[in-house]
Design an enzyme around this catalytic site. Structure first.
Site, PDB file in Angstrom:
ATOM      1  CB  SER A  14      -0.878  -0.013   1.265  1.00 20.03           C
ATOM      2  OG  SER A  14      -1.514   1.216   1.482  1.00 20.03           O
TER       3      SER A  14
ATOM      4  CE1 TYR B 236      -5.151  -1.872   4.218  1.00 19.95           C
ATOM      5  CE2 TYR B 236      -3.925   0.159   3.901  1.00 19.95           C
ATOM      6  CZ  TYR B 236      -4.515  -0.974   3.381  1.00 19.95           C
ATOM      7  OH  TYR B 236      -4.472  -1.209   2.024  1.00 19.95           O
TER       8      TYR B 236
END
Length: 259
Positions: free
Chosen positions: A151, A164
């Protein structure tokens, strides 16, 4: 000089078996479709049979072969059994795509133990233990390709995303560590770090036109990602063309991290 046939052979996945998690929607669905278009037989894994069926129909519409396996990946003790079931369709996987993930956004002060454990389990622990469950089959074949999903938050922080971000930062190091452990056996591990793509995990961004426009402006190319942008990199990392690349996280972000 390399002939056209030799060049095509580098990217041809005919005869290969791919196992793709999170294949019912978004990034996982698109990567499964791309692998099928390159010739692989694809096992589609996820929690929801109805969305997996949509992916299977998409692949069948292009003449590809796929099979569906519903699974709760968070039950790590069942992953070995799951891989055995998945292997019953076309043979053991040559390619593993760890696309399943979760982002339970909460302000830092509100993050619960359950939120933390759920996120780190699915985003970081499962990719390792699922790859480990696939090792036996890959070793027998003498090759394997593992593709993890990172990410922008593998590199930088965004608000309300501590679990996350921690998990995706961990994916960057996990990818390097898996590569160090298994690459000499012909089993390479790489990761894709997407920018902003419209998926179920990014609905909050794309439901706000000003926020979506902001992120588009943050890229070098001037737009957010479109799922077909995954096709080339997915096939490249799954194919012979990337045999000497391992332990790398490649940003698929339109230059977001370059600015």
């Amino acid at each position: 000089m390399m002939t056209n046939n030799a060049m095509q052979h580098l990217f041809d996945l005919s005869g290969q078996v791919a196992l793709v998690t999170g294949a019912g929607s978004g990034i996982g669905q698109r990567m499964a479709y791309a692998l099928s278009r390159a010739g692989a037989k694809v096992v589609l894994a996820g929690r929801h049979p109805e969305t997996l069926a949509q992916t299977a129909a998409l692949i069948a519409g292009e003449g590809g072969d796929s099979a569906i396996e519903t699974v709760d990946l968070t039950k790590r003790e069942l992953l070995d059994e799951f891989v055995q079931r998945a292997s019953a369709h076309f043979g053991s996987p040559d390619i593993l795509v760890n696309a399943a993930g979760v982002n339970l956004r909460q302000p830092a002060d509100d993050i619960s133990i359950d939120t933390w454990d759920t996120t780190l389990n699915l985003n970081l622990s499962v990719p390792f233990f699922l790859a480990k469950a696939c090792l036996s089959g890959m070793r027998k074949k003498g090759h394997g390709k593992v593709i993890n999903i990172g990410s922008l938050q593998s590199y930088r922080a965004f608000a309300n995303s501590i679990p996350y971000g921690a998990s995706k930062g961990g994916v960057a190091q996990l990818t390097r560590a898996m590569a160090e452990a298994w690459s000499q056996e012909g089993i390479t591990t790489n990761a894709i770090a997407p920018g902003f793509f419209e998926t179920p995990l990014t609905q909050r961004v794309f439901s706000d036109d000003s926020l979506a426009s902001h992120h588009a402006a943050m890229t070098a190319v001037g737009r957010n990602g479109e799922l077909q942008d995954f096709d080339g990199l997915t096939v490249f990392l799954a194919s012979r063309a990337s045999d000497y690349i391992t332990g790398q996280m490649i940003s698929l972000d339109g230059g977001y991290t370059a600015k």
